[in-house]
Scaffold this motif. Structure first.
Motif, PDB file in Angstrom:
ATOM      1  N   PRO A   1     -53.687  40.315  17.278  1.00  0.00           N
ATOM      2  CA  PRO A   1     -55.042  39.922  17.705  1.00  0.00           C
ATOM      3  C   PRO A   1     -56.096  40.863  17.127  1.00  0.00           C
ATOM      4  O   PRO A   1     -55.847  42.054  16.937  1.00  0.00           O
ATOM      5  N   ASP A   2     -57.272  40.303  16.815  1.00  0.00           N
ATOM      6  CA  ASP A   2     -58.381  41.135  16.373  1.00  0.00           C
ATOM      7  C   ASP A   2     -58.823  42.040  17.516  1.00  0.00           C
ATOM      8  O   ASP A   2     -58.742  41.678  18.695  1.00  0.00           O
ATOM      9  N   GLU A   3     -59.311  43.211  17.177  1.00  0.00           N
ATOM     10  CA  GLU A   3     -59.774  44.179  18.172  1.00  0.00           C
ATOM     11  C   GLU A   3     -61.247  44.486  17.944  1.00  0.00           C
ATOM     12  O   GLU A   3     -61.743  44.447  16.814  1.00  0.00           O
ATOM     13  N   ILE A   4     -61.946  44.820  19.033  1.00  0.00           N
ATOM     14  CA  ILE A   4     -63.365  45.169  18.937  1.00  0.00           C
ATOM     15  C   ILE A   4     -63.509  46.540  18.277  1.00  0.00           C
ATOM     16  O   ILE A   4     -62.874  47.503  18.701  1.00  0.00           O
ATOM     17  N   SER A   5     -64.324  46.595  17.240  1.00  0.00           N
ATOM     18  CA  SER A   5     -64.549  47.872  16.556  1.00  0.00           C
ATOM     19  C   SER A   5     -65.962  48.409  16.762  1.00  0.00           C
ATOM     20  O   SER A   5     -66.258  49.542  16.389  1.00  0.00           O
ATOM     21  N   GLY A   6     -66.849  47.598  17.356  1.00  0.00           N
ATOM     22  CA  GLY A   6     -68.207  48.074  17.594  1.00  0.00           C
ATOM     23  C   GLY A   6     -69.075  46.988  18.208  1.00  0.00           C
ATOM     24  O   GLY A   6     -68.642  45.852  18.408  1.00  0.00           O
ATOM     25  N   VAL A   7     -70.297  47.369  18.518  1.00  0.00           N
ATOM     26  CA  VAL A   7     -71.283  46.462  19.098  1.00  0.00           C
ATOM     27  C   VAL A   7     -72.525  46.489  18.215  1.00  0.00           C
ATOM     28  O   VAL A   7     -72.998  47.558  17.822  1.00  0.00           O
ATOM     29  N   MET A   8     -73.056  45.305  17.897  1.00  0.00           N
ATOM     30  CA  MET A   8     -74.220  45.184  17.026  1.00  0.00           C
ATOM     31  C   MET A   8     -75.309  44.402  17.747  1.00  0.00           C
ATOM     32  O   MET A   8     -75.021  43.503  18.533  1.00  0.00           O
ATOM     33  N   MET A   9     -76.579  44.750  17.464  1.00  0.00           N
ATOM     34  CA  MET A   9     -77.709  44.019  18.027  1.00  0.00           C
ATOM     35  C   MET A   9     -78.575  43.475  16.904  1.00  0.00           C
ATOM     36  O   MET A   9     -78.957  44.204  15.990  1.00  0.00           O
ATOM     37  N   VAL A  10     -78.883  42.188  16.965  1.00  0.00           N
ATOM     38  CA  VAL A  10     -79.728  41.543  15.963  1.00  0.00           C
ATOM     39  C   VAL A  10     -81.183  41.955  16.179  1.00  0.00           C
ATOM     40  O   VAL A  10     -81.686  41.927  17.306  1.00  0.00           O
ATOM     41  N   PHE A  11     -81.873  42.343  15.091  1.00  0.00           N
ATOM     42  CA  PHE A  11     -83.277  42.722  15.227  1.00  0.00           C
ATOM     43  C   PHE A  11     -84.205  41.918  14.305  1.00  0.00           C
ATOM     44  O   PHE A  11     -85.420  41.982  14.450  1.00  0.00           O
ATOM     45  N   ARG A  12     -83.637  41.153  13.362  1.00  0.00           N
ATOM     46  CA  ARG A  12     -84.463  40.272  12.553  1.00  0.00           C
ATOM     47  C   ARG A  12     -83.640  39.058  12.147  1.00  0.00           C
ATOM     48  O   ARG A  12     -82.490  39.197  11.713  1.00  0.00           O
ATOM     49  N   VAL A  13     -84.256  37.886  12.287  1.00  0.00           N
ATOM     50  CA  VAL A  13     -83.531  36.634  12.078  1.00  0.00           C
ATOM     51  C   VAL A  13     -84.198  35.819  10.969  1.00  0.00           C
ATOM     52  O   VAL A  13     -85.421  35.628  10.971  1.00  0.00           O
ATOM     53  N   PHE A  14     -83.397  35.349  10.030  1.00  0.00           N
ATOM     54  CA  PHE A  14     -83.822  34.387   9.031  1.00  0.00           C
ATOM     55  C   PHE A  14     -83.139  33.063   9.336  1.00  0.00           C
ATOM     56  O   PHE A  14     -82.402  32.944  10.306  1.00  0.00           O
ATOM     57  N   ASP A  15     -83.362  32.060   8.500  1.00  0.00           N
ATOM     58  CA  ASP A  15     -82.832  30.737   8.807  1.00  0.00           C
ATOM     59  C   ASP A  15     -81.310  30.727   8.839  1.00  0.00           C
ATOM     60  O   ASP A  15     -80.697  30.217   9.780  1.00  0.00           O
ATOM     61  N   LYS A  16     -80.680  31.321   7.823  1.00  0.00           N
ATOM     62  CA  LYS A  16     -79.222  31.257   7.715  1.00  0.00           C
ATOM     63  C   LYS A  16     -78.540  32.611   7.834  1.00  0.00           C
ATOM     64  O   LYS A  16     -77.309  32.682   7.813  1.00  0.00           O
ATOM     65  N   LEU A  17     -79.320  33.670   7.923  1.00  0.00           N
ATOM     66  CA  LEU A  17     -78.786  35.032   7.976  1.00  0.00           C
ATOM     67  C   LEU A  17     -79.563  35.830   9.008  1.00  0.00           C
ATOM     68  O   LEU A  17     -80.655  35.445   9.421  1.00  0.00           O
ATOM     69  N   SER A  18     -79.030  36.963   9.390  1.00  0.00           N
ATOM     70  CA  SER A  18     -79.751  37.854  10.304  1.00  0.00           C
ATOM     71  C   SER A  18     -79.350  39.304  10.034  1.00  0.00           C
ATOM     72  O   SER A  18     -78.259  39.584   9.534  1.00  0.00           O
ATOM     73  N   TYR A  19     -80.274  40.197  10.349  1.00  0.00           N
ATOM     74  CA  TYR A  19     -80.019  41.635  10.259  1.00  0.00           C
ATOM     75  C   TYR A  19     -79.653  42.163  11.638  1.00  0.00           C
ATOM     76  O   TYR A  19     -80.304  41.825  12.632  1.00  0.00           O
TER      77      TYR A  19
END
Length: 352
Positions: free
Chosen positions: A314-332
């Protein structure tokens, strides 16, 4: 059962008043712990949460929530329901956090004291300098979009490589009345790992320049900051008033979203805490600023030591990320916590 109460020594900062963020957060949290049927195992608090904590310079909202809560993104969902909070995004050094182990939550009040502080002294959710370069101007562009922008021609002394304090010439600027420009190079083409759909092209921020002498044909500018080498042909976009640093409310998406970590703007394969990554999902998938995702470490397929059969770990959690900028098909997104190196190509998913 443990509850949490925040006592603040600070009065309001605006005409209506700016309440303490952490007061709203943990007082509301305390109220959620009192209903019958909630056991100590269900408490969102970590077992080692301290009895008292005084906010210090350098603390962040996320850092405190991560320190005291099992799921740090839960705090905005708690305090945003407190209508009395004028601005629930700021905390100040000196705010006193009190944690009590009493079974019944007991509100303790301190006599308020006036302590005026500039809002500049407030502590935001995340370190602002980390994401500021990614908040202005397009960083994800459509095919051919940057080709229409003005461009660097050559250094005043015929330099082909420019850095901070170098003067240079530029042509085809879209607005020669602008005082400041941001300089980009055309970066990687980003495609969906499964469908190969073109999601966008990265615009790499190289540095910033200030107008010295404007001209309809050839303008003269000065490099005032440089992240990477600047060269002839790099593109220039006018910058007007810098927007204030936005406040983010880390929260879980209403519906599950998953995808891939496509790219790291630094050009590295592995990232850690406070590094920026590009995710393969944007507004069309329902991603919003403040959404929190788990980075998942792919363990792969192994061979059973007894019968030799293949099985998937099974995949394991390696970190937590927060989105701060959103584009139509991608996000930072910004890596808020990492238990191990997070790699480009890893998957991400909405926390359960």
């Amino acid at each position: 059962m443990r509850g949490v109460i925040l006592l603040t020594k600070r009065t309001m900062m605006s005409s209506k008043g700016v309440s303490s963020v952490i007061k709203a957060l943990f007082l509301a949290l305390a109220m959620t712990l009192s209903p019958a049927g909630i056991t100590s195992d269900d408490s969102p608090l970590k077992p080692d949460a301290p009895d008292r904590y005084v906010v210090k310079k350098g603390d962040t909202l996320w850092g405190l929530a991560n320190r005291f809560l099992k799921d740090p993104w839960r705090w905005p969902l708690i305090w945003i329901n407190n209508d009395q909070i004028e601005n629930p995004h700021l905390i100040f050094p000196g705010d006193l956090l009190v944690v009590t182990g009493a079974n019944n939550i007991k509100v303790v009040r301190l006599k308020p004291k006036v302590r005026r502080e500039a809002l500049d002294d407030a502590i935001p959710t995340i370190p602002p300098n980390v994401i500021q370069p990614f908040l202005t101007n397009p960083l994800i562009v459509d095919e051919g979009e940057l080709e229409a922008a003005g461009h660097v021609v050559i250094g005043v002394e015929d330099e082909l490589v420019l850095g901070k304090l170098n003067q240079f010439y530029a042509r085809n600027l879209s607005d020669i009345t602008a005082n400041n420009y941001r300089i980009f190079s055309i970066g990687d083409t980003l495609r969906h790992p499964e469908s190969n759909e073109l999601l966008g092209i990265e615009a790499v921020h190289l540095g910033d320049a200030r107008m010295v002498r404007a001209d309809e044909d050839v303008s003269k500018l000065l490099v005032i900051s440089s992240n990477q080498e600047i060269a002839p042909g790099d593109r220039m976009v006018p910058v007007y008033d810098e927007p204030p640093l936005p406040f983010f409310q880390p929260r879980v998406a209403e519906t599950p979203i998953d995808g891939w970590i496509l790219h790291a703007p630094k050009g590295v394969r592995e990232v850690g805490r406070y590094d920026v990554v590009i995710l393969s999902a944007g507004a069309r998938e329902g991603v919003k600023e403040g959404h929190v995702f788990n980075a998942m470490y792919h363990r792969g397929v192994r061979s059973d030591p007894v019968d030799g059969s293949s099985y998937k770990l099974p995949d394991e959690i390696s970190g937590v990320m927060m989105v701060f900028r959103v584009f139509d098909k991608l996000s930072y997104a910004l890596v808020m916590e990492a238990t191990r190196a997070i790699s480009v190509g890893d998957r991400f998913e909405t926390p359960e």
